[in-house]
Scaffold this active site. Structure first.
Site, PDB file in Angstrom:
ATOM      1  N   GLU A 127      -2.059   9.862  -0.408  1.00 13.65           N
ATOM      2  CA  GLU A 127      -3.457   9.879   0.010  1.00 13.65           C
ATOM      3  C   GLU A 127      -3.724   8.679   0.935  1.00 13.65           C
ATOM      4  O   GLU A 127      -3.367   7.566   0.573  1.00 13.65           O
ATOM      5  CB  GLU A 127      -4.381   9.786  -1.215  1.00 13.65           C
ATOM      6  CG  GLU A 127      -5.827  10.099  -0.882  1.00 13.65           C
ATOM      7  CD  GLU A 127      -6.725  10.108  -2.128  1.00 13.65           C
ATOM      8  OE1 GLU A 127      -6.406   9.392  -3.087  1.00 13.65           O
ATOM      9  OE2 GLU A 127      -7.719  10.814  -2.111  1.00 13.65           O
ATOM     10  N   GLY A 274      -4.947   0.958  -7.880  1.00 16.41           N
ATOM     11  CA  GLY A 274      -4.880   0.963  -9.341  1.00 16.41           C
ATOM     12  C   GLY A 274      -4.018   2.132  -9.807  1.00 16.41           C
ATOM     13  O   GLY A 274      -3.130   1.964 -10.636  1.00 16.41           O
ATOM     14  N   ALA A 275      -4.283   3.301  -9.232  1.00 22.79           N
ATOM     15  CA  ALA A 275      -3.546   4.486  -9.655  1.00 22.79           C
ATOM     16  C   ALA A 275      -3.823   5.622  -8.690  1.00 22.79           C
ATOM     17  O   ALA A 275      -4.714   5.518  -7.843  1.00 22.79           O
ATOM     18  CB  ALA A 275      -3.952   4.889 -11.068  1.00 22.79           C
ATOM     19  N   HIS A 308      -9.732   7.855 -15.648  1.00 20.63           N
ATOM     20  CA  HIS A 308     -10.164   8.173 -14.285  1.00 20.63           C
ATOM     21  C   HIS A 308      -9.177   9.162 -13.657  1.00 20.63           C
ATOM     22  O   HIS A 308      -9.567  10.189 -13.098  1.00 20.63           O
ATOM     23  CB  HIS A 308     -10.251   6.870 -13.482  1.00 20.63           C
ATOM     24  CG  HIS A 308     -10.611   7.026 -12.038  1.00 20.63           C
ATOM     25  ND1 HIS A 308     -11.825   6.648 -11.530  1.00 20.63           N
ATOM     26  CD2 HIS A 308      -9.911   7.508 -10.987  1.00 20.63           C
ATOM     27  CE1 HIS A 308     -11.865   6.904 -10.246  1.00 20.63           C
ATOM     28  NE2 HIS A 308     -10.703   7.416  -9.878  1.00 20.63           N
ATOM     29  N   GLU A 309      -7.888   8.869 -13.764  1.00 19.44           N
ATOM     30  CA  GLU A 309      -6.881   9.750 -13.152  1.00 19.44           C
ATOM     31  C   GLU A 309      -6.848  11.106 -13.848  1.00 19.44           C
ATOM     32  O   GLU A 309      -6.690  12.145 -13.203  1.00 19.44           O
ATOM     33  CB  GLU A 309      -5.497   9.099 -13.175  1.00 19.44           C
ATOM     34  CG  GLU A 309      -5.413   7.730 -12.505  1.00 19.44           C
ATOM     35  CD  GLU A 309      -6.090   7.658 -11.154  1.00 19.44           C
ATOM     36  OE1 GLU A 309      -5.978   8.638 -10.383  1.00 19.44           O
ATOM     37  OE2 GLU A 309      -6.758   6.643 -10.863  1.00 19.44           O
TER      38      GLU A 309
HETATM   39 ZN    ZN Z   1      -9.888   8.163  -8.131  1.00 18.04          ZN
END
Ligand code: ZN
Length: 843
Positions: A127, A274-275, A308-309
């Site tokens: 991304e 972060g991820a 979140h992920e």
């Molecule tokens: Zn996100």
């Protein structure tokens, strides 16, 4: 190679022309240290036979291009990171063979060699536009397809992708660049229809723990992986526990089963974010594998990241925004939902406190800068523009807007609308308008005005309680640059030293809202708009509140209320309406009383940032000593080894100028922190920056910690040394491609470069730094370079820096990403300069 940027109009045109059925991607990872071979076969349809289009690819070389059985000349077809595809048929088969490059900047297919054991680890990060660095792809989120990956790699490796890992078959021998290996081939089953940016590959001798979770879609296998040399620190039980709670919560809340075949989480080195929510194969920064003593606040933050992920598996992966201008549909939701799970289904029931002290200040800062944008509908004309919008506005403001939406339409209507949207768009794409229509249908309300004010207009209101006798009116001021009539649902609290707290809920529709329920009196009273942190606004304190706050903040009983106070002080200092000395008075008197883990640790971190930014050079040494002294009182009062004592000891390690103390901590440290490598490096870094450490002493510390963390900490310490030689070395290392540093190393070099007790030492590098960054786009990816600018911006607070930034912005050869980064990350320097002059009359 920067690569040409896909524009929104090109993406629209291409989506109207073609639809993609399936990719077969064959990768060979046993051909040395620099490159790998990538063979992609794409099956796609074209709505207008005879038309032309292009496919995206960034490769060292393209060996062959075959379209519908006809060989095209790669030398002609491949240019500017695109392969031209002329004369399309209705049904097309395209095969491209290419040699692609492993990256060192955390984008595309990143390659890392562990200094501990020389093992090679690969992971992908796609991304926004970087899957084209691994295979030929129509790289835009609305051209979803099935992806079949076939991977040849060392047989002893773990190979992880979207689909479950199949049994490998032997494939001869090859080399990873480090050693000759027996190879094997893994042929993964095709994925469901997804966007290319959430496909994934992790390959290397990753080790981990497997488990499973029962879901409506059946038993879903779970995996947690990290590098072999970190495995002893991997607390997989805690990670899996948070993951399982999330699965149960999301399925129950929205009634939509988990959409993928398994769920792996890979903790990866040198990671930029972060991820990342790759479908069923999430990547998480390995700083979340804790090798040192860790606070509850950090474990909470990791749980937040995990959830979140996981939320993205539905919001982003199952249903994806059509184009990047609806990024908020992914990020605001994941951010909001992660907090909803944390508060509803884990031990972190007051996670909104953490949101208030960590996430909101990030968003408030982003919105103060001239690069501020609306939550939804920011133009994102190109994929690179989109990358810049992964900021506190898309995450924290967006999540707060969702909380306001729920307060506005009710939770039931919100959940019903979201569920309908997810079911309707599953394995497809959605837009802002379609999302809004779903909520309108569920709630029976017209949300056009609400959405315009909250989601489509930049900026935030300022709230202030005007006190008249014992009565009060809540004043709402809309920013002149971005006028809008934002409705708010919020609480207003009154906290006097000698009376019970009063809290009243207000629905704000106009500019002045009477608060007849409140009686503003009592000793040392504090009046706080937005006391439960439900809305998004700047808070201007009345004078009496500002006077009472530093001494009383620590005794307020509700951590959410304290979080809003700290947050508003921080924002107020940056906006130039609060004297930084009031903030530091609050730190001295109220931080030692702070009992909430997230508040205690975040205010500690924030105070160090505030000190370096808003306090002029001549005042800083004294205030720095005061801060270290405040931290010392906490260490003395708290039980040895407690999280609070640890956090306070870290503040001392980073601020103290007491050579005797620091040197004693270098060899011994407080008893409970002996052997804590991260703490040791804080002491080393501070001593180095003070000019109290020799190069050979840094070398000794590096030798004692031959890990990647040790390498990075060593670079920071060396770059921090206050000598002309050290600064020249840091600048050289930072800006030279030949030095071969990773993305993380570049950040540490830049951070260290600007650390100096004397401005004169670093001033000569400001101009050259601003010149070097645009040139670095030739060899550092956009995401990694933005982070170098963000974390390593020349924080030399004086007019000359601003002049140099303005001159840099006047250049016409900056990429959109660099321009945006200069605008956004120079803004804190401007804020600091203005505040120093206003409150101290000096830089
Ligand atoms: Zn996100």
């Amino acid at each position: 190679m920067p690569g040409t940027n896909l524009t929104r109009s090109e993406a629209r045109e291409r989506a109207a022309l073609i639809s993609v059925e399936r990719y077969d991607v064959d990768l060979h990872l046993g051909r040395g240290a620099s490159t790998f071979t990538s063979r992609t076969t794409v099956r796609f349809r074209c709505a207008q036979p005879g038309a032309s289009t292009f496919i995206d690819l960034i490769a060292d070389s393209v060996e062959s291009v075959t379209l519908n059985g006809v060989e095209l000349d790669p030398a002609r077809a491949y240019a500017d990171s695109r392969v031209a595809l002329p004369g399309l048929a209705t049904e097309n088969v395209l095969t491209i063979e290419a040699t692609c490059r492993y990256m060192r900047s955390g984008e595309g297919l990143h390659r890392f060699v562990d200094p501990v054991d020389s093992e090679v680890y690969l992971y992908s990060q796609f991304e926004v536009p970087d899957s084209r660095r691994m295979f030929a792809v129509f790289e835009q989120p609305d051209l979803k397809a099935e992806f079949s990956f076939t991977v040849t790699a060392p047989a002893r490796w773990e190979v992880i992708s979207v689909m479950p890992t199949p049994e490998p078959t032997p494939a001869g021998t090859g080399t990873t660049g480090e050693r000759t290996e027996e190879l094997a081939t893994w042929a993964f089953a095709p994925t469901p229809r997804i966007s290319s940016y959430v496909t994934a590959l992790h390959a290397g001798p990753y080790l981990g723990v497997r488990d499973s979770v029962s879901t409506r879609a059946g038993e879903i296998p779970l995996g947690v992986f990290c590098r072999a040399s970190l495995l002893e620190h991997l607390d997989a039980d805690n990670i899996l526990d948070a993951t399982k709670r999330g699965f149960a919560f999301f399925e129950n809340e929205f009634g939509v089963p988990y959409p993928f075949a398994k769920y792996d989480q890979v903790f990866a080195p040198e990671y930029n974010m972060g991820a990342m929510e790759n479908a069923g194969a999430v990547t998480i920064t390995e700083t979340y594998v804790f090798r040192a003593k860790v606070t509850e606040a950090i474990i909470e933050r990791r749980a937040l990241t995990i959830l979140h992920e996981l939320a993205h598996m539905w919001f982003g992966d199952l249903v994806t925004m059509r184009w990047w201008d609806d990024l908020w549909l992914n990020e605001s939701f994941a951010e909001y939902l992660a907090h909803r799970v944390l508060t509803g289904a884990t031990e972190f029931a007051d996670a909104w406190v953490d949101f208030g002290i960590l996430r909101k200040p990030w968003g408030y800062a982003a919105e103060r800068a001239p690069s501020a944008h609306p939550v939804a509908g920011a133009p994102a004309l190109t994929a690179e523009d989109a990358l810049s919008d992964f900021d506190g506005i898309s995450y924290a403001k967006g999540a707060t807007a969702i909380r306001q939406l729920i307060a506005y339409v009710g939770d039931e209507a919100f959940i019903a609308g979201v569920s309908a949207y997810l079911r309707d768009k599953a394995f497809g794409n959605g837009t802002f308008a379609e999302f809004l229509a779903a909520i309108e249908a569920a709630s029976g309300q017209d949300l056009g005005d609400w959405a315009r004010a909250w989601l489509l207009t930049t900026g935030r209101d300022t709230l202030r309680v005007e006190v008249d006798g014992v009565g009060a009116v809540l004043a709402r001021v809309s920013p002149a640059a971005y006028p809008a009539s934002r409705p708010h649902v919020l609480d207003v609290g009154v906290y006097a030293a000698d009376a019970p707290a009063q809290v009243t809920r207000a629905r704000v529709e106009g500019d002045r809202t009477a608060l007849p329920q409140l009686r503003i009196d009592g000793v040392n009273r504090i009046v706080l708009p937005n006391s439960s942190d439900l809305t998004w606004a700047s808070v201007d304190f009345d004078e009496a509140t500002l006077g009472a706050l530093p001494g009383r903040l620590g005794e307020l009983t509700d951590p959410l209320v304290r979080s809003v106070c700290w947050q508003a002080l921080d924002d107020g200092v940056a906006r130039g309406v609060v004297d930084p000395r009031i903030y530091f008075d609050a730190v001295a008197r109220s931080w030692p009383l702070e009992t909430h883990p997230a508040l205690f640790s975040n205010v500690a971190d924030d105070s160090l940032v505030m000190l370096s930014r808003f306090i002029p050079d001549e005042v800083r040494p004294a205030m720095r000593t005061d801060l270290a002294e405040t931290a010392r009182t906490v260490v003395e009062k708290e039980p040895a080894g407690s999280p609070r004592a640890t956090i306070a000891a870290r503040v001392i390690a980073r601020t103290s100028t007491d050579e005797g103390l620091l040197r004693s901590w270098l060899t011994e440290g407080p008893l409970w922190l002996r052997g804590d490598t991260d703490f040791h490096w804080m002491v080393v870094g501070n001593l180095a920056a003070l000019g109290l450490l020799s190069e050979s002493e840094v070398a000794t510390a590096e030798a004692a910690d031959p890990t990647v963390s040790g390498h990075l900490a060593g670079l920071l310490a060396r770059a921090s040394m206050p000598t002309p030689e050290a600064k020249a070395w840091a600048f050289e290392q930072l800006t030279s491609q030949a030095a071969g540093h990773s993305n993380h190393a570049l950040i540490e070099l830049a951070r260290g470069l600007w650390r100096s007790p004397r401005r004169a030492l670093v001033r000569p590098f400001v101009g050259p730094f601003l010149d070097a960054i645009p040139a670095m786009t030739a060899w550092v990816g956009s995401d990694a370079l933005t982070k170098v600018v963000r974390f390593g911006f020349p924080f030399v607070v004086e007019a000359q820096t601003i002049e140099l930034v303005d001159a840099a912005l006047a250049r016409d050869d900056l990429t959109a990403g660099v321009r945006r980064a200069f605008v956004e990350w120079s803004w804190p320097v401007r804020e600091a300069l203005a505040a120093r002059r206003r409150w101290f009359g000096t830089d």
